[in-house]
Motif scaffolding. Sequence first.
Motif, short mmCIF file in Angstrom:
data_model
loop_
_atom_site.label_atom_id
_atom_site.label_comp_id
_atom_site.label_asym_id
_atom_site.label_seq_id
_atom_site.Cartn_x
_atom_site.Cartn_y
_atom_site.Cartn_z
N SER A 3 35.20 45.42 25.52
CA SER A 3 35.88 46.51 24.82
C SER A 3 37.00 47.12 25.65
O SER A 3 37.67 48.05 25.19
N ASN A 4 37.22 46.60 26.84
CA ASN A 4 38.18 47.19 27.77
C ASN A 4 38.72 46.08 28.67
O ASN A 4 37.93 45.32 29.26
N PRO A 105 30.03 46.18 31.70
CA PRO A 105 29.08 47.11 32.33
C PRO A 105 27.99 46.36 33.11
O PRO A 105 27.41 45.40 32.62
N ASN A 106 27.74 46.82 34.31
CA ASN A 106 26.72 46.22 35.16
C ASN A 106 25.64 47.27 35.44
O ASN A 106 25.95 48.40 35.83
N VAL A 113 27.57 50.73 35.70
CA VAL A 113 28.79 50.76 36.50
C VAL A 113 29.77 49.75 35.91
O VAL A 113 29.42 48.59 35.69
N ARG A 114 30.99 50.18 35.66
CA ARG A 114 32.00 49.26 35.15
C ARG A 114 32.47 48.32 36.26
O ARG A 114 32.76 48.76 37.37
N TRP A 115 32.49 47.03 35.95
CA TRP A 115 33.01 46.03 36.87
C TRP A 115 34.28 45.42 36.30
O TRP A 115 34.40 45.20 35.08
N ALA A 116 35.21 45.11 37.20
CA ALA A 116 36.41 44.34 36.85
C ALA A 116 36.15 42.88 37.16
O ALA A 116 35.65 42.54 38.24
N ILE A 117 36.46 41.99 36.22
CA ILE A 117 36.20 40.56 36.34
C ILE A 117 37.53 39.82 36.21
O ILE A 117 38.30 40.08 35.28
N HIS A 118 37.78 38.91 37.15
CA HIS A 118 39.06 38.20 37.15
C HIS A 118 38.88 36.82 37.75
O HIS A 118 37.80 36.47 38.26
N GLY A 204 34.19 39.36 40.62
CA GLY A 204 34.03 40.69 40.06
C GLY A 204 33.68 41.70 41.14
O GLY A 204 33.12 41.35 42.18
N GLU A 205 34.03 42.93 40.87
CA GLU A 205 33.70 44.01 41.79
C GLU A 205 33.63 45.31 41.00
O GLU A 205 34.26 45.45 39.94
N PRO A 206 32.84 46.27 41.51
CA PRO A 206 32.74 47.55 40.80
C PRO A 206 34.09 48.26 40.75
O PRO A 206 34.83 48.31 41.74
N LEU A 207 34.41 48.77 39.59
CA LEU A 207 35.62 49.57 39.42
C LEU A 207 35.32 50.65 38.38
O LEU A 207 35.72 50.55 37.22
#
Length: 234
Positions: A3-4, A105-106, A113-118, A204-207
Amino acid sequence: MCSNYVPVSRRDRLLTFFGVERDRDQDPVDTWPVNVAPFIRLAPDGARVVEDGLFGLLPSFATEVGYGRRTYNARSETVARLPSYRDAWAKGQRCIIPAEAIYEPNWESGPCVRWAIHQEGFVPFGIAGLYTTWFDQKTKTWVFSFSMLTVNADDHPFMKRFHKPEDEKRMVVILHPSDYAEWLSCPVTEAPKFFKQWQGPLLGEPLPLPPRAPKASSVRTTRPPKPPETGQLF
């Protein structure tokens, strides 16, 4: 589910990674349902073009833009039969949604906790999507809208880490660059072959989201004094 995400909106990256030219440059910003972001489709002449659309597909029967808050993801298992998506699917209105990163969300640490995945090297994703045009009765204009396709990810080595422990795991359909042309142009009957998990490396890492500002009603304010009555100013 997604969703983001962060769209690819800079002209140089759209040209380098997706072979399309945008008429303006724009720094990428976090995109949420019913926000406007770029997507890539085939023009009537067969050329690949980039358009701006609302994130959240709006079928012809939608009465307001807010409907897109329910249709930003389309399950691959039901896309051909659910009313919101079936017309766009039957017409072959497939697209590619360029993304620098997606957010999920993780819950591994307890709270969400929102994670950014790339991808490695911050190479952008090309996410499989559907698009349509919708007539906005308020503005009397036609607008594009789009949705990301998803598949089950219960057994994916990385994406199974996201969403609540008791929930089904889902992930967006990530296309290999060599498949972009075929995804956009193949017959509808052949398109489901792209409904599969991405097997390339993901990082991925928490963001976490920044803290929300307090609501105005919860903040004590002092009203400015009334100006002296010296007559009407305007």
